[in-house]
Design a protein around this motif. Structure first.
Motif, PDB file in Angstrom:
ATOM      1  N   PRO A  98      -0.225   0.225   9.437  1.00  0.00           N
ATOM      2  CA  PRO A  98      -1.619   0.326   8.976  1.00  0.00           C
ATOM      3  C   PRO A  98      -2.458   1.266   9.847  1.00  0.00           C
ATOM      4  O   PRO A  98      -3.263   2.040   9.320  1.00  0.00           O
ATOM      5  CB  PRO A  98      -2.113  -1.121   9.057  1.00  0.00           C
ATOM      6  CG  PRO A  98      -0.875  -1.967   9.031  1.00  0.00           C
ATOM      7  CD  PRO A  98       0.186  -1.161   9.718  1.00  0.00           C
ATOM      8  N   ALA A  99      -2.284   1.176  11.171  1.00  0.00           N
ATOM      9  CA  ALA A  99      -3.037   2.084  12.043  1.00  0.00           C
ATOM     10  C   ALA A  99      -2.644   3.531  11.777  1.00  0.00           C
ATOM     11  O   ALA A  99      -3.494   4.427  11.735  1.00  0.00           O
ATOM     12  CB  ALA A  99      -2.792   1.715  13.507  1.00  0.00           C
TER      13      ALA A  99
ATOM     14  N   ARG B 264      -1.654   4.807   9.028  1.00  0.00           N
ATOM     15  CA  ARG B 264      -2.277   5.239   7.761  1.00  0.00           C
ATOM     16  C   ARG B 264      -3.718   5.684   7.991  1.00  0.00           C
ATOM     17  O   ARG B 264      -4.201   6.603   7.332  1.00  0.00           O
ATOM     18  CB  ARG B 264      -2.257   4.097   6.743  1.00  0.00           C
ATOM     19  CG  ARG B 264      -0.910   3.949   6.104  1.00  0.00           C
ATOM     20  CD  ARG B 264      -0.926   3.118   4.831  1.00  0.00           C
ATOM     21  NE  ARG B 264       0.458   3.081   4.357  1.00  0.00           N
ATOM     22  CZ  ARG B 264       1.186   1.991   4.189  1.00  0.00           C
ATOM     23  NH1 ARG B 264       0.662   0.808   4.413  1.00  0.00           N
ATOM     24  NH2 ARG B 264       2.434   2.087   3.780  1.00  0.00           N
ATOM     25  N   GLU B 265      -4.415   4.988   8.871  1.00  0.00           N
ATOM     26  CA  GLU B 265      -5.810   5.350   9.138  1.00  0.00           C
ATOM     27  C   GLU B 265      -5.925   6.703   9.832  1.00  0.00           C
ATOM     28  O   GLU B 265      -6.904   7.426   9.649  1.00  0.00           O
ATOM     29  CB  GLU B 265      -6.468   4.271  10.010  1.00  0.00           C
ATOM     30  CG  GLU B 265      -6.611   2.937   9.293  1.00  0.00           C
ATOM     31  CD  GLU B 265      -7.083   1.817  10.199  1.00  0.00           C
ATOM     32  OE1 GLU B 265      -7.450   0.753   9.679  1.00  0.00           O
ATOM     33  OE2 GLU B 265      -7.065   1.992  11.432  1.00  0.00           O
TER      34      GLU B 265
ATOM     35  N   TRP C  66      -7.995   1.515   4.722  1.00  0.00           N
ATOM     36  CA  TRP C  66      -7.336   2.517   5.547  1.00  0.00           C
ATOM     37  C   TRP C  66      -8.194   3.781   5.709  1.00  0.00           C
ATOM     38  O   TRP C  66      -7.654   4.880   5.845  1.00  0.00           O
ATOM     39  CB  TRP C  66      -5.936   2.824   4.986  1.00  0.00           C
ATOM     40  CG  TRP C  66      -5.018   1.628   5.084  1.00  0.00           C
ATOM     41  CD1 TRP C  66      -4.890   0.780   6.148  1.00  0.00           C
ATOM     42  CD2 TRP C  66      -4.093   1.138   4.094  1.00  0.00           C
ATOM     43  NE1 TRP C  66      -3.965  -0.197   5.885  1.00  0.00           N
ATOM     44  CE2 TRP C  66      -3.456  -0.008   4.633  1.00  0.00           C
ATOM     45  CE3 TRP C  66      -3.739   1.550   2.800  1.00  0.00           C
ATOM     46  CZ2 TRP C  66      -2.490  -0.742   3.925  1.00  0.00           C
ATOM     47  CZ3 TRP C  66      -2.777   0.826   2.096  1.00  0.00           C
ATOM     48  CH2 TRP C  66      -2.164  -0.300   2.660  1.00  0.00           C
TER      49      TRP C  66
END
Lengths: 225, 225, 225, 225, 225, 225
Positions: free
Chosen positions: F83-84, F86-87, F222
């Motif tokens: 997830p990080a 993706r950001e 995101w």
């Protein structure tokens, strides 16, 4: 008992606020200390910041173990770092989100979390799903940056109340961020329903686990690394 | 604080056992009293007996309200009567089953309930499903009548341990009946995992709700009748 | 066949209404009798009243067994007392809520229950969850006290229709209370979708179980107490 | 009432068997006719054969509508063609799988389907999931080709009983194929639990829908094409 | 690689559209051919038409196997015929709906399908449920007949955008019908979120399965018939 | 296209292995580079190590963005840091666990993950639950430390095969760790079912997202931090 309330970000005013909140509900014989990472991020609003927050939690648990801390509260909505903290700590670790959800489930059939930035809805839902409470809990957001809490949260009472009223079935409200304890009173009055702060919810749970002699199982998932 | 631990059946030796268990974890300033219905059934192993048990719980809550009780623990696995008790009591009510499940979720990724008669598996599953913990908790049974606990439960340690070992993923064990507190120590030693008694799990939860000034929401589901 | 339709409350006009509804769909060779508890509550709108309602159901099943009743319909939305009744009765027992939900699932992809007081939404949801139909069924309420049905329900047609129209995906409507049978016609006309009364839904299910020689399994959960 | 029991494959001995089964439970005033597609497959054990089976069901419903049929039972485990049949028929359509599952849920807390070839487990699970009964129902297989039923199923009693006994929590058994009605008696005796045939389960459900004046909702999903 | 994009209906302009869409994303060394059933229905908007569509898919896979096709995309929202196609084809088969859902799950936490006629919502939900994505995906409809796409879909941009905006949590949009590829650009611009066409989503998935040497497991469910 | 396969730990032999695996399935015009964090942990087997792994992923994405990387594969079972990532990344990011699960769902009705240390079962289940595939996927472990893979994994073929065979309904096997690609061939032969490596599953998914012009939605979850 000696408990540490860990703020995963570097903002010490937030640590002060969560420690003060924790003390309002602790047993008379419980000592509460705060933990603030020396390095990391000033607030946790993204998965990127959660990754740093988890390291901050780990760092503070390590310090806490040296200081003989008996149990920990992680004061970050989304419970970042809680699984790692369980692996490292000898005593129990409770996240403010899981504590708030369990507390809500004991006093309300349906409840809602109102969190701050919309992007953190997924962080809350991750905990809701891990506990399986999706059939009883919804997650909403007021889309205010966490930095707006720097001078307290009282000015947010109306916006939180308005958001909570959009959830017609909610019978209790969970405040979806640390540092909102001063909203509990005003929102309880406005909404006529219980309002739950996760830090104050977590303290008696940690105390209770210690009283029962319980800590994270070492069988599999949360074995010491 | 003054708490009542309600035994929904008429067997006073069971009341004595659950009151003693509750006292081992209560805060120093908490008074624990027991509640035993004058009429009803000697044990709760069926839905028929649960119906009587619920009335017994209601009866004791009424008495408790007259005595100024601040909060209640319902000491019956399956949490019979808990919703009705929430409607009647001014203070918080916590069932031993929901308390045990929440406690397990804080210290173990997967856990198992071992209950007594197989016919009561459905009673446990009802609470597991209401909380949404079916993805983390299984329910098993040793198929021993509750009456076998009359002289304590120590002789059941081996049969409980054997049943728990049949659940390869369990990281904690929940004792699926009131009055099994004396199994906590022996089973913890045998199994090398946390063993949870619902009555001792519930006491700090009730204390914590009171400390936070929380009780059942009156918005809808648990309004006073 | 001889069926008993059990009204769990003491209001005999309600019993008359559900018996009349049951007769409209019963096989020609089925005899329908009504059962009304001598003691208990005048209506069931809370968990507290459900506890009394369950005892009323138990009481009537006992009487029914003496009278040679072949099967039972429990005419209370929420199906209070049904599990206990299954344990006591030799013949099959069907609750009006489960019958209505199954009937709806046979004729509609999505459906909604409209019940009376908002506080009873949780009672309906308990049955929805036990059957696993939460992905197809929602529960709404018009928040009218059950006592308002004393003189029939025709005056409620518009408020029910309005509430049902708030559920844009509903393809059928379940009437969430006993004694609303006279709303079936008017609401079917207004809404252009099937409208289901749980009592009339339950009668052919009990008849069908008897025709198949089926009754509650005695293996575990619903063994005789 | 005039009901058609549709066998989606071309094997007329199977049609005869399901019609005979249906007649054992039908109301005295119900006429049962069988429907067998002229073209298609001799049995349905794959998704490929299900596609042909669905066309067979459609074909028979068309014939049935010309003959004034009031309602339909689709006698194929997996309920192939049932949604299409609902769109075409004016009267209600019930699949043997959904009927068996609902019947089981009325008489058992947990139950199991034992189907024939392992490859059809997914067909059963599709219906279990559509109804949401996955928390109460498991699916097993004896891995016998459907063609083995040509001379009846009595020789399969032992293999079905053995498979059912592998499911320790099952309180009722659903026969996972049409044409197994003659196993109901022997398996009930062997297993001491209710044994359910979907065709006999479906007949009273169709009759009940007709008695209530109900058929598939035309609002969305099952509108006439 | 040689892929066939199967249009399950007989409208060749639709086949042309989906083949053109597929080519925009295919590897340089991939050949795309279209498949159109000779017989069947002009569009798939009901379960009845889905039954014919499944036969059309089967028919085209048979032809494809003779032509040495390496993998298949089924270009019908709802993925009719996909399981049967998996049983018949030697190479992998991917439905446009499952591909769109998986693609959405890789780039959005929450997403929504907007399909055409309301009656097909259930077709989409069937795939959502088979994949288990109900907690992240909603299904909406603009209630336009598929035939309206005959001259392209650009005139539908505003109605799709309006419907998508009704889903406040959606972070991506799935176009719920084949032949809407020309809406991807306009809707991405209007909505500021990713817009997914299932046919273009499916092509790289089929290519990837072939690159890995993977096709449907023959162990049970999708064995050759 | 230029893809980076990120190994979240500091063991460069693992990076070499996953890059080599990725190249076996990449398009001819795709360049694969590996990413290894300079600091962190030698392997990821605990939540504590996952926290460091997430930082390692973040670090490599930052480097990748400077190098003009078009898309990323995170080669750690459990998808830590995804997830990080993706950001932070402009292009798409796919975790090997989500890719393996989606690939399995396209070719098998039921499947199983076999991971290494039992303590990491929870890491796999977290991804299974986020995708909603718990009804189709189980997670097992062979309880071998990841360090045992230092000299390849061929010696583990028999222990993996034995564990997979304990899951009677599995129709495909997912290898629950990076660096096991050389087990795909031997296990496919032994088990007669598809065997899936998450890294090779992820590469075509990233390529496909790039081909469609898709990357993480910036609407909420995101957004760039």
């Amino acid at each position: 008992m000696k408990l540490m309330v860990i703020n995963p970000n570097t903002t010490t005013s937030m640590t002060d606020a969560v420690v003060a909140a924790a003390r309002t509900v602790a047993r008379p014989d419980t000592t509460i200390v705060g933990g603030t990472p020396a390095d990391g991020v000033a607030g946790v609003e993204s998965h990127y910041e959660e990754a740093w927050g988890a390291l901050g939690v780990i760092d503070q648990v390590r310090k806490g173990e040296e200081q003989g801390i008996d149990g920990y509260v992680v004061a970050c909505f989304g419970d970042t770092g809680v699984p790692a903290a369980r692996e490292l700590a000898n005593g129990p670790v409770v996240g403010m989100t899981e504590a708030a959800l369990m507390t809500a489930a004991l006093i309300a059939h349906r409840f809602t979390i109102v969190t701050l930035p919309r992007r953190t809805i997924a962080h809350s839902e991750r905990v809701v799903q891990a506990l399986g409470l999706g059939h009883r809990c919804t997650v909403r957001a007021v889309d205010v940056p966490v930095a707006d809490l720097a001078e307290g949260s009282a000015h947010l009472a109306e916006v939180f109340a308005a958001e909570a009223r959009r959830e017609p079935d909610a019978e209790a409200l969970i405040l979806g961020c640390a540092g909102l304890t001063d909203l509990v009173g005003p929102l309880t009055a406005r909404l006529g329903m219980p309002v739950i702060d996760g830090v104050t919810a977590a303290v008696p749970m940690v105390e209770g686990l210690i009283a029962q002699g319980l800590t994270a199982s070492r069988v599999n998932t949360w074995r010491h690394p």
